[in-house]
Design a protein around this motif. Structure first.
Motif, PDB file in Angstrom:
ATOM      1  N   GLY A 267     -10.840   5.396  -3.898  1.00 13.14           N
ATOM      2  CA  GLY A 267      -9.500   4.839  -3.751  1.00 13.14           C
ATOM      3  C   GLY A 267      -9.589   3.472  -3.116  1.00 13.14           C
ATOM      4  O   GLY A 267     -10.675   2.927  -2.929  1.00 13.14           O
TER       5      GLY A 267
ATOM      6  N   SER B  17     -13.029  -0.844   0.807  1.00 11.49           N
ATOM      7  CA  SER B  17     -13.070  -0.884   2.265  1.00 11.49           C
ATOM      8  C   SER B  17     -14.494  -1.098   2.704  1.00 11.49           C
ATOM      9  O   SER B  17     -15.431  -0.532   2.144  1.00 11.49           O
TER      10      SER B  17
ATOM     11  N   MET C 272      -8.673   1.429   3.240  1.00 11.00           N
ATOM     12  CA  MET C 272      -7.709   2.010   4.166  1.00 11.00           C
ATOM     13  C   MET C 272      -7.554   1.109   5.377  1.00 11.00           C
ATOM     14  O   MET C 272      -8.525   0.543   5.863  1.00 11.00           O
TER      15      MET C 272
ATOM     16  N   GLY D 270       0.811  -1.212   0.000  1.00  8.55           N
ATOM     17  CA  GLY D 270       0.000   0.000   0.000  1.00  8.55           C
ATOM     18  C   GLY D 270       0.841   1.257   0.000  1.00  8.55           C
ATOM     19  O   GLY D 270       2.065   1.225  -0.112  1.00  8.55           O
TER      20      GLY D 270
ATOM     21  N   THR E  36     -15.449   5.115   0.536  1.00 17.32           N
ATOM     22  CA  THR E  36     -14.417   6.105   0.244  1.00 17.32           C
ATOM     23  C   THR E  36     -13.779   5.789  -1.096  1.00 17.32           C
ATOM     24  O   THR E  36     -13.561   4.624  -1.410  1.00 17.32           O
TER      25      THR E  36
ATOM     26  N   GLU F 262      -3.298   3.172   2.438  1.00 18.46           N
ATOM     27  CA  GLU F 262      -4.278   2.812   1.416  1.00 18.46           C
ATOM     28  C   GLU F 262      -3.756   1.579   0.698  1.00 18.46           C
ATOM     29  O   GLU F 262      -2.668   1.605   0.121  1.00 18.46           O
TER      30      GLU F 262
ATOM     31  N   ARG G  62      -1.970   5.560   8.495  1.00 14.66           N
ATOM     32  CA  ARG G  62      -3.099   5.182   7.629  1.00 14.66           C
ATOM     33  C   ARG G  62      -2.532   4.753   6.282  1.00 14.66           C
ATOM     34  O   ARG G  62      -1.796   5.518   5.642  1.00 14.66           O
TER      35      ARG G  62
ATOM     36  N   ARG H 282      -0.973   7.167   3.601  1.00 12.01           N
ATOM     37  CA  ARG H 282      -1.830   8.333   3.316  1.00 12.01           C
ATOM     38  C   ARG H 282      -1.874   9.319   4.474  1.00 12.01           C
ATOM     39  O   ARG H 282      -2.190  10.490   4.290  1.00 12.01           O
TER      40      ARG H 282
END
Ligand SMILES: Nc1ncnc2c1ncn2[C@@H]1O[C@H](COP(=O)(O)OP(=O)(O)OP(=O)(O)O)[C@@H](O)[C@H]1O
Ligand SMILES: [Mg+2]
Lengths: 269, 381
Positions: free
Chosen positions: B341, B327, B344, B303, B339, B320, B318, B306
């Motif tokens: 993207g 998510s 998370m 990942g 959300t 992503e 955090r 973020r």
């Protein structure tokens, strides 16, 4: 610049309102012919002739006593009845409460002359005609709706939590009324006392009709009757007016400091 | 002291909202139970029904074994601390605290003594003659507490009593209230929307959602064994990360986008149902995730960092996750739009960790500690 304009407006407005008061005070201290010729002239030198004649006549002192008695008992009664009723309406949301509310609002718009004769009949039926208690009860009923309105408006600013907290503290509604609500309503009570007090004091028609000639006069009725009696002695007339309005002025000035806002501040959060 | 029992208690407001539905809860004598849940879930309503400030539409309320549905507030022998404190503004601190004694016609001398004693325990001795408006928020809060304890009632009810205080004072008062409650041994029901308060203060915690009880358990139990997805994501700070995976039964692994996680044998042994489902929501607490080196083998997600929240002792990162998996946290929180993207996750790293936003990273996943839920939010067993 703006401030000066505002000050000027304030001065002019006050002058407008104070001028009649000045006329009464000044002329109460002048001799009769002076009043007729130069009504606006300051009382120099002042004379107490008019005042002493009025007071010695006894008429005005009797009138004052009656007016104080009637006004005092009326506003005391209104204060208790109206604040209790307002509190009861405030905490209940029953249908009866809503209906009662409508009736009270209707009471606000009734003009006295329309109901004076029926009221007289009712009082007669109760054997209260031409009596102080009869007049007081009627005045109380007549002005209570206004007082209820004032109290209810004010109760809206009393946080609901306060009443609930008192309930949790084990208090009954009666105890809450005396120990929490009434003290918090002090500013509202001051307004109610002053406003209804002035109305009742200045009331002319009701005491004239309901009291009848035998029970003595209130100051307003006394003033009316003295016009003929004194064959218009202006000095004494103005002196009478001064004596008649002095208590109201004093009453207002005493209660004025209770018109405090923010008594509620600090109750919550 | 007394126990409090709610049996299928329901509240429907005139408007038709069912604020509390069939709530069943036993609070033992001397216990401190916290009612927690998001705003509008019916916590205050439940408390106000116990207080008698709100009528009960259906069900039964027992205090000390007696049915209380139709008993007036002032006869229930309950003290309540309001969120707004609700101090009588025209009375002094002493008079505020002594109000209930005055109602109960306790003689003046005794009243004054008890007020002084309570004031001393709460550190209010100096303030006894002040009016509420001359006090700070924390002092008002204490007076409100004093007013409740002076009566030695059967039950304390507290509706978010700390929410108007600043963070430091709040944590002090948390400890102080817990202490006081333990010392007095009074049955207490404490309402809050703050799960930290719930976890630190409650002997047991009851989680409410939209008027329905989700779970009642001791704080750690709630944390370790949430009864459903809602409790899992509500309890814990930072909250649990929830990822949606497809279950590939033949390979005994989870798949989402490019990520593949092997399901360890012990997990399968504990949750035989896992291989029978096509899709699973996997809940991962920050402490069960780790920033891993690139060379490390084992279960991991790739990942991009973020956000970084450095608290000194810990750093929460955090991340992503790469891939198309969405998510599921948002679904758990009540069906808001997902959300944009990738999904998370929040990772707990040591305070010394140096992660920068935008950086690529690998997150090691400890599936042994993970929670598994089916798409409806119920745990997979
Ligand atoms: N007097 C009322 N009339 C109608 N609906 C109400 C009333 N009071 C509360 N509700 C509704 O009942 C539900 C629960 O409200 P309640 O105040 O119990 O929530 P809460 O959990 O205490 O929330 P918060 O954390 O915001 O205080 C809400 O949906 C609310 O809108
Ligand atoms: Mg609430």
């Amino acid at each position: 610049m703006k401030r000066q304009i505002r000050a000027l407006v304030a001065v002019v407005a006050s002058a407008l309102f104070l001028f009649p008061l000045y006329l009464v005070i000044a002329n109460a201290l002048k001799a009769d012919e002076e009043i007729v010729n130069q009504p606006a002239k300051p009382p120099l030198p002042p004379t107490l002739a008019g005042l002493s004649a009025v007071v010695e006549g006894g008429e005005v002192t009797a009138g004052l006593r009656n007016s104080v008695l009637i006004t005092g008992s009326t506003i005391a009664l209104i204060m208790v009845v109206a604040s209790m009723l307002a509190f009861a309406l405030h905490v209940s949301n029953s249908r009866l409460g809503n209906a009662l509310n409508a009736v009270i609002l209707f009471g606000l718009i009734l003009p006295t002359p329309v109901i004076l004769i029926p009221v007289f009949r009712v009082l007669k039926f109760l054997s209260l005609q031409n009596s102080f208690p009869g007049l007081v009860l009627f005045l109380c009923a007549y002005y209570a709706p206004f007082a209820v309105l004032v109290y209810r408006g004010f109760l809206r600013s009393v946080p609901k939590d306060l009443i609930e907290a008192a309930l949790m503290d084990g208090a009954s509604y009666r105890f809450i009324y005396w120990a929490v609500v009434l003290p918090l309503l002090r500013p509202a009570t001051a307004s109610v006392l002053v406003i209804t007090g002035v109305w009742v004091w200045n009331d002319f028609l009701n005491p004239l009709v309901l009291l009848g000639p035998l029970q003595g006069n209130t100051v307003t009725v006394g003033l009316y009757r003295s016009v003929g009696q004194f064959s218009i002695n202006f000095g004494e007339l103005f002196a009478y007016m001064l004596v008649a309005s002095a208590p109201v002025l004093g009453f207002y000035l005493v209660l004025q400091r209770h018109f405090v806002r923010g008594l509620i501040a600090g109750a919550t959060k | 002291m007394a126990s409090v029992q709610l049996a299928n208690v329901t509240k429907e407001y005139v408007s038709g909202t069912a604020a509390v539905s069939r709530l069943t809860l036993d609070v033992a004598d001397g216990e401190l139970v916290v009612l927690v849940g998001p705003s509008g879930c019916g916590k205050s309503t439940a408390l106000r029904m116990i207080a008698g400030l709100e009528s009960i539409t259906e069900g039964d309320l027992f205090i000390g074994g007696e049915r209380m549905n139709d008993v007036a507030s002032h006869e229930r022998d309950i003290a309540m601390v309001f969120q707004s404190y609700a101090l009588y503004p025209h009375l002094t601190v002493g008079e505020n605290m002594g109000f209930s004694l005055r109602v109960g016609r306790v003689p003046k001398r005794e009243r004054a003594e008890r007020v002084r004693a309570v004031a001393r325990t709460l550190g209010l001795d100096e303030l006894i003659d002040r009016k509420p408006r001359e006090l700070s928020g924390g002092q008002r809060q204490r007076v409100a507490m004093g007013r409740a304890i002076i009566r030695e009632p059967q039950v304390f009810l507290m509706d978010e009593p700390l929410s108007n205080l600043d963070a430091k004072l709040r944590s002090e008062m948390r400890a102080e209230i817990s202490d006081l409650q333990a010392r007095l041994g009074v049955t207490t029901i404490f309402v809050t929307h703050d799960q930290v308060e719930a976890m630190t203060m409650g002997h047991r915690v009851a989680v409410l959602r939209e008027g329905e009880l989700q779970q009642v358990a001791a704080p750690y139990e709630l944390y370790r064994h949430p009864a459903n997805l809602f409790v899992a994501s509500f309890i814990g700070n930072p909250s649990m990360s929830i990822l949606r995976f497809a279950v590939e039964a033949e390979h005994r692994r989870l798949a989402a986008g490019p990520a593949r996680l092997d399901i360890p044998e012990p997990v399968l042994a504990r949750r035989p149902g896992l291989l029978g489902t096509a899709e699973a929501l996997v809940g991962l607490r920050p402490e069960h995730l780790r920033l891993a080196g690139d060379a490390e083998s084992g279960n991991a997600l790739d990942g991009v960092v973020r956000g970084v929240e450095a608290l000194g002792s810990d750093t929460f990162v955090r991340v992503e996750c790469a891939g198309s998996a969405e998510s599921a946290s948002d679904a758990a929180a009540g069906g808001e739009s997902p959300t944009p993207g990738g999904p998370m996750v929040t990772v707990r790293a040591p305070g010394s960790a140096s992660a920068r936003p935008g950086q690529h990273c690998r997150v090691a996943v400890d599936l042994d500690e993970a929670h598994f839920f089916d798409p409806a939010g119920d745990p997979i067993r």
